[in-house]
Write a protein that holds these residues in place. Sequence first.
Motif, PDB file in Angstrom:
ATOM      1  N   PHE A 116       0.846  -1.202   0.000  1.00  0.00           N
ATOM      2  CA  PHE A 116       0.000   0.000   0.000  1.00  0.00           C
ATOM      3  C   PHE A 116       0.879   1.249   0.000  1.00  0.00           C
ATOM      4  CE2 PHE A 116      -2.184   3.194   2.669  1.00  0.00           C
ATOM      5  CZ  PHE A 116      -3.342   3.367   1.945  1.00  0.00           C
ATOM      6  N   LEU A 117       1.872   1.250   0.849  1.00  0.00           N
ATOM      7  CA  LEU A 117       2.756   2.413   0.942  1.00  0.00           C
ATOM      8  C   LEU A 117       3.552   2.612  -0.344  1.00  0.00           C
ATOM      9  CD1 LEU A 117       2.297   2.963   4.013  1.00  0.00           C
ATOM     10  CD2 LEU A 117       4.745   3.279   4.153  1.00  0.00           C
ATOM     11  N   ARG A 118       4.007   1.493  -0.903  1.00  0.00           N
ATOM     12  CA  ARG A 118       4.845   1.597  -2.086  1.00  0.00           C
ATOM     13  C   ARG A 118       4.061   2.182  -3.258  1.00  0.00           C
ATOM     14  NH1 ARG A 118       8.284  -3.482  -3.985  1.00  0.00           N
ATOM     15  NH2 ARG A 118       6.255  -4.264  -4.628  1.00  0.00           N
ATOM     16  N   TYR A 119       2.780   1.848  -3.293  1.00  0.00           N
ATOM     17  CA  TYR A 119       1.953   2.340  -4.391  1.00  0.00           C
ATOM     18  C   TYR A 119       1.882   3.865  -4.388  1.00  0.00           C
ATOM     19  CZ  TYR A 119      -2.022   2.952  -7.475  1.00  0.00           C
ATOM     20  OH  TYR A 119      -2.832   3.343  -8.495  1.00  0.00           O
ATOM     21  N   PHE A 120       1.725   4.441  -3.195  1.00  0.00           N
ATOM     22  CA  PHE A 120       1.537   5.890  -3.133  1.00  0.00           C
ATOM     23  C   PHE A 120       2.829   6.657  -2.903  1.00  0.00           C
ATOM     24  CE2 PHE A 120      -2.664   4.244  -2.009  1.00  0.00           C
ATOM     25  CZ  PHE A 120      -3.442   4.970  -2.889  1.00  0.00           C
ATOM     26  N   ASP A 121       3.778   6.052  -2.209  1.00  0.00           N
ATOM     27  CA  ASP A 121       4.975   6.789  -1.835  1.00  0.00           C
ATOM     28  C   ASP A 121       6.155   5.828  -1.815  1.00  0.00           C
ATOM     29  OD1 ASP A 121       6.638   8.736  -1.016  1.00  0.00           O
ATOM     30  OD2 ASP A 121       5.978   8.774   1.056  1.00  0.00           O
ATOM     31  N   PRO A 122       6.686   5.450  -3.006  1.00  0.00           N
ATOM     32  CA  PRO A 122       7.700   4.392  -3.085  1.00  0.00           C
ATOM     33  C   PRO A 122       8.937   4.686  -2.241  1.00  0.00           C
ATOM     34  CG  PRO A 122       7.108   5.224  -5.276  1.00  0.00           C
ATOM     35  CD  PRO A 122       6.361   6.037  -4.299  1.00  0.00           C
ATOM     36  N   GLN A 123       9.247   5.973  -2.109  1.00  0.00           N
ATOM     37  CA  GLN A 123      10.431   6.345  -1.353  1.00  0.00           C
ATOM     38  C   GLN A 123      10.380   5.843   0.091  1.00  0.00           C
ATOM     39  OE1 GLN A 123      10.793  10.595  -1.703  1.00  0.00           O
ATOM     40  NE2 GLN A 123      13.006  10.353  -1.713  1.00  0.00           N
ATOM     41  N   SER A 124       9.200   5.794   0.632  1.00  0.00           N
ATOM     42  CA  SER A 124       9.081   5.537   2.063  1.00  0.00           C
ATOM     43  C   SER A 124       9.421   4.103   2.443  1.00  0.00           C
ATOM     44  CB  SER A 124       7.674   5.879   2.541  1.00  0.00           C
ATOM     45  OG  SER A 124       6.762   4.976   1.987  1.00  0.00           O
ATOM     46  N   VAL A 125       9.472   3.181   1.489  1.00  0.00           N
ATOM     47  CA  VAL A 125       9.779   1.800   1.838  1.00  0.00           C
ATOM     48  C   VAL A 125      10.962   1.249   1.033  1.00  0.00           C
ATOM     49  CG1 VAL A 125       7.591   1.040   2.790  1.00  0.00           C
ATOM     50  CG2 VAL A 125       7.878   1.121   0.318  1.00  0.00           C
ATOM     51  N   GLU A 126      11.810   2.135   0.530  1.00  0.00           N
ATOM     52  CA  GLU A 126      12.967   1.673  -0.211  1.00  0.00           C
ATOM     53  C   GLU A 126      13.980   1.026   0.729  1.00  0.00           C
ATOM     54  OE1 GLU A 126      15.007   4.523  -2.885  1.00  0.00           O
ATOM     55  OE2 GLU A 126      13.006   4.491  -3.799  1.00  0.00           O
ATOM     56  N   LEU A 127      14.604  -0.028   0.259  1.00  0.00           N
ATOM     57  CA  LEU A 127      15.517  -0.762   1.129  1.00  0.00           C
ATOM     58  C   LEU A 127      16.668   0.138   1.565  1.00  0.00           C
ATOM     59  CD1 LEU A 127      15.912  -3.507   2.386  1.00  0.00           C
ATOM     60  CD2 LEU A 127      17.352  -4.129   0.463  1.00  0.00           C
ATOM     61  N   TYR A 128      16.931   0.113   2.834  1.00  0.00           N
ATOM     62  CA  TYR A 128      18.039   0.825   3.458  1.00  0.00           C
ATOM     63  C   TYR A 128      17.922   2.347   3.411  1.00  0.00           C
ATOM     64  CZ  TYR A 128      22.356   0.746   5.949  1.00  0.00           C
ATOM     65  OH  TYR A 128      23.259   0.878   6.944  1.00  0.00           O
ATOM     66  N   THR A 129      17.701   2.917   2.223  1.00  0.00           N
ATOM     67  CA  THR A 129      17.717   4.395   2.138  1.00  0.00           C
ATOM     68  C   THR A 129      16.528   5.013   2.873  1.00  0.00           C
ATOM     69  OG1 THR A 129      16.548   4.225   0.064  1.00  0.00           O
ATOM     70  CG2 THR A 129      18.945   4.526  -0.054  1.00  0.00           C
ATOM     71  N   SER A 130      15.524   4.208   3.121  1.00  0.00           N
ATOM     72  CA  SER A 130      14.327   4.818   3.718  1.00  0.00           C
ATOM     73  C   SER A 130      14.393   4.852   5.247  1.00  0.00           C
ATOM     74  CB  SER A 130      13.090   4.030   3.297  1.00  0.00           C
ATOM     75  OG  SER A 130      13.147   2.739   3.836  1.00  0.00           O
ATOM     76  N   ARG A 131      15.494   4.442   5.836  1.00  0.00           N
ATOM     77  CA  ARG A 131      15.583   4.461   7.306  1.00  0.00           C
ATOM     78  C   ARG A 131      15.349   5.859   7.848  1.00  0.00           C
ATOM     79  NH1 ARG A 131      20.065   0.365   9.680  1.00  0.00           N
ATOM     80  NH2 ARG A 131      19.210  -1.476   8.693  1.00  0.00           N
ATOM     81  N   GLY A 132      14.483   5.929   8.830  1.00  0.00           N
ATOM     82  CA  GLY A 132      14.178   7.223   9.432  1.00  0.00           C
ATOM     83  C   GLY A 132      13.367   8.116   8.514  1.00  0.00           C
TER      84      GLY A 132
END
Lengths: 553, 515
Positions: free
Chosen positions: B112-128
């Motif tokens: 669900f999150l990836r569909y609307f805001d892919p940045q928020s669940v990107e591996l590693y880079t999305s921490r914090g």
Amino acid sequence: MSPSSSSSPPLKSSTPNTTRRRPKAMKPPKNHHKHHSDQTPIPKPKPNRLITEILWVSLVATCIKFLLIPAYHSTDFEVHRNWLAITHSLPLSQWYSDETSPWTLDYPPFFAHFEHFLSFFASLVDPIMVHLQQGLNYKSQPTILFQRLTVIVSDFVLVFGIYRLTRNSGYKERVLIWVLVIFSPGLMIVDHLHFQYNGFLLGILLISLSALEEGKDLLGGFVFAVLLCFKHLFAVAAPVYFVYLLRHYCRGGLIRGFGKLVIIGSAVVAVFAAAYGPFLYHGQIQQVFHRMFPFGRGLCHAYWAPNFWVFYIILDKVLAFSLVKMGFSVQTPTASFTGGLVGDSSPFAVLPRVTPMVTFSIVLLAIAPCLIKAWKDPQPRMITRWIAYAYTCGFMFGWHVHEKASLHFVIPLAIISLKSVEDAKHYFYLSIVSCYSLFPLLFEAQEYPIKVLLLLLHATLMWIGFSSHFTTTNRKAAESEQTRYNKTSFIVGWFGKLYLLGLVAVEIYGQFVHPIIFAERLPFLPLMMISIYCAFGMMYSWIWQLRQIVKCH
Amino acid sequence: MEKKTKKATKPSRDGSESNIWSFLTQKGTAASFICITLFAILVRIAVSIHPYSGAGTPPKYGDYEAQRHWMEITLNLPVKEWYRNSTVNDLKYWGLDYPPLTAYQSYIHGLFLRYFDPQSVELYTSRGYESYIGKLLMRWTVLLSDVLIFFPAVMYFIIVYYSGIHEGSKSGRLWHFAMILLNPCLILIDHGHFQYNCISLGLTVAAVSAILSDRDIVGSILFSFALNHKQMSAYFAPAFFGYLFGKCLKRRNPFLEVLKLGLAVLGTFTVLWWPYLYSVEAPFEVLSRLAPFERGIYEDYVANFWCTTSVIVKWKRLFSTQALRILSLVSTVSTCLPSMLLLILAPSRRNFLFGLLSSSLSFYFFSFQVHEKSILLPLLPASFLAIDEPLIFRWLTYFALLSMFPLLRRDELILPYIALYGLFVLLYNAPVQREDTRETRSPFTTLKYFAIACSLLLHIVYLMVTPPRRYPFLFEAVMMLLCFCQFFFVFMYTNMKQWELLKLSSQTVREKKNI
């Protein structure tokens, strides 16, 4: 839900029957629904109980308002903070001439005094909040909390107003009216999200109306005069007040009537003197009026309020477009109707230009039927309807009307919404339309579900309340008079349903379809559609109210 | 909507004017349920605009970041890697420590999150990762879970619970519905602090309702789901076991019945753990993640036995972790055993509800690594009993709120805390219930007011006064003590109650025999 669950042995009886005759006093018997503590029906409830109940309802609403404190607020928040700073740091003579911030003080003096009163507490909470320069756009946590709390607390004036208005009505009506007004989604959106003090001001209006309904004309007139010195936009109903008080209060022969006229006249003059006297003394009076009536603004607000002028503008556009198609040369207007009166250019291509004077006369003309009624037969039971109608006219035809102004008649109309099924139906549409027309005020994603839920909850409560109210009364009527049952019960007709479905369609288009088709382009189109669509509903409401007033005698 | 509850409740006050408030129930129960539901959603959304735990506090953030991180991990790594330490899945940074169902839920929410805001669940880079829209989306996942799982479950419970009782108690039913749905603690933790308790608790509610309506197999499957969402659901396990076992024993063929239930549970577990059943070690690897013994027997200031008595007995210093594990296991089992035995002996529905309450409380008191938030579990069965035992329910809610106050203050959730506290007091006192509580005005009244006054005072002191430097956690400790006493009183009372129910049931059996 489950057929087998009903066939299964009842939960309680599965435990031994003795549960019910346990000797322990700890657990009381479970017959919540048949208490006979109050044996006789009391036609007039004790005021104590009434106050407890209305407080209960309003406190529940207060909890919700409390939760909404960190939500989005508009620039009106800064406007009011600036007024706190102005009234706190400057002497009275400079209140209306200060120009430190673009949000200059443009409400009448009593409201300024109100801000002055609040600023005393504000300075205790956070001194920077009331600092004229440092406070600009200041938004510390305590500031937000304090300003939101002032709105929440001042809302109790509204509660007092409804309490006064409903204390003599039937129990069921009373509760419904409380629910309609205290949980009004419009007030929640405008006051507790967008940020304004409408609840407080409407409370004063309701107090005045309750006094008039009780026949206390002098008090009613006095309170209305006070209200005018809080917010002059309420002056639209002044002609109605004037005619009504003249005919209803100043009765009893020429001399007695004249005496009463002098009494009420001096009361009003005293109020105005208290408000404007100090500014007259300081030679500021012209400045005050200049601020209060900024006719430099345009016919419409940036977002068009759903009123008559929407049709006028659209008609102009359509005419201009078709004339061009037919080969006439039409000059494209340079001025915009949301802007001010720039030079001599008219914002309209074909139709005649509208000036403040024109709108003023149209409003007066629209109120005229109601004035005639009030002159011929001034009845206290009609006064709320007339006042509400006057505000409707002001909303429909006024100059530079804000969409928020629809609250001025939606809230008073809630009081009379239970008088008949027709009233209830009309109110049902009107309050939904008026609330929906306020939606563009909150444009951020976070508040979207809040406004939708507020409206849904309101609509559901209204539907349940009205339909059960009118079926019960009618069942009795049907038994005794054998009138047709269906005719008087609350039913949303097919046309109404269609209209409300249209609202949903407009909303879905604006939220989902439009972004897909046009992406970022034409951002004004969804807003325009909301205005136009709601304008139909408002127009209907105006005509309906007019008919009702003309018909009634 | 509370209007609605209120309306619903009013008729009881003035019998003759009963129509007045009942206009909400008059239109049919469905309409009034819709109103309460809408109101409950509104309250949740209004709470969700407040900050979440660990907002803007790097490097560790809080529960919000943990949940987001799980979405990131489950979305980007193969199932086998979810619980395994690796370069991309640093288990020290909010490693998954809930059973597989939580992981699957994170995966779905991650989609669900990836569909609307892919940045928020990107591996590693999305921490914090924190953003306006990201917060909204995360809040929406909780709200959706709540509305899709907890709400229908509660509705199911109300229908089952009232399917046998007198027809006229519509208003009481509505009140009860509102009480369970608008539990301030659950709303504050899920929609304020940020967690998904609504899922495991909702599954538990559904399981309880299924069992109450005699669908034992469905109930045990649902409860297995709950267990697989949060291992804390085990707090209820003794009661479920006791009731179902006792019930089976009364049937004609007890062995077969037990076998059926056992297979259902086993089957559910197998399905949910399937990805980890490829080798013998894999499930143990996951299991070791679920029991974080290294975190100590208690954290912060939780009003349970270990933490409260640690004022006198320094458990952590006296015993090794290993010894403490055994100690806590023994004490938990021994305290929930009486309640479980009572349930096996007298498996009535009422007893079941009391058993849920007492077993969850004994776990709260004595089990290893209990968090303040765990008080939500005992609160749930208490809210089931709201109409039977209003005082117990109210008491537990008041002090559960107090016990979470330090936590919520850290999260800057004081505003919603006050608002929901007020809302609870108002809704609870919606007149339907008033007469019931009035009767309990006995010797305890003074004590009651004293405890309430203490709690109020503690709230104010905690907010206003800086604690003495020598005892920086003085107020937390006092709160914990007060809450522990209250919870313990409730614990004793429920056990007593169950004992009473057993006596009653044996009495009826004897009476029947005599007849």
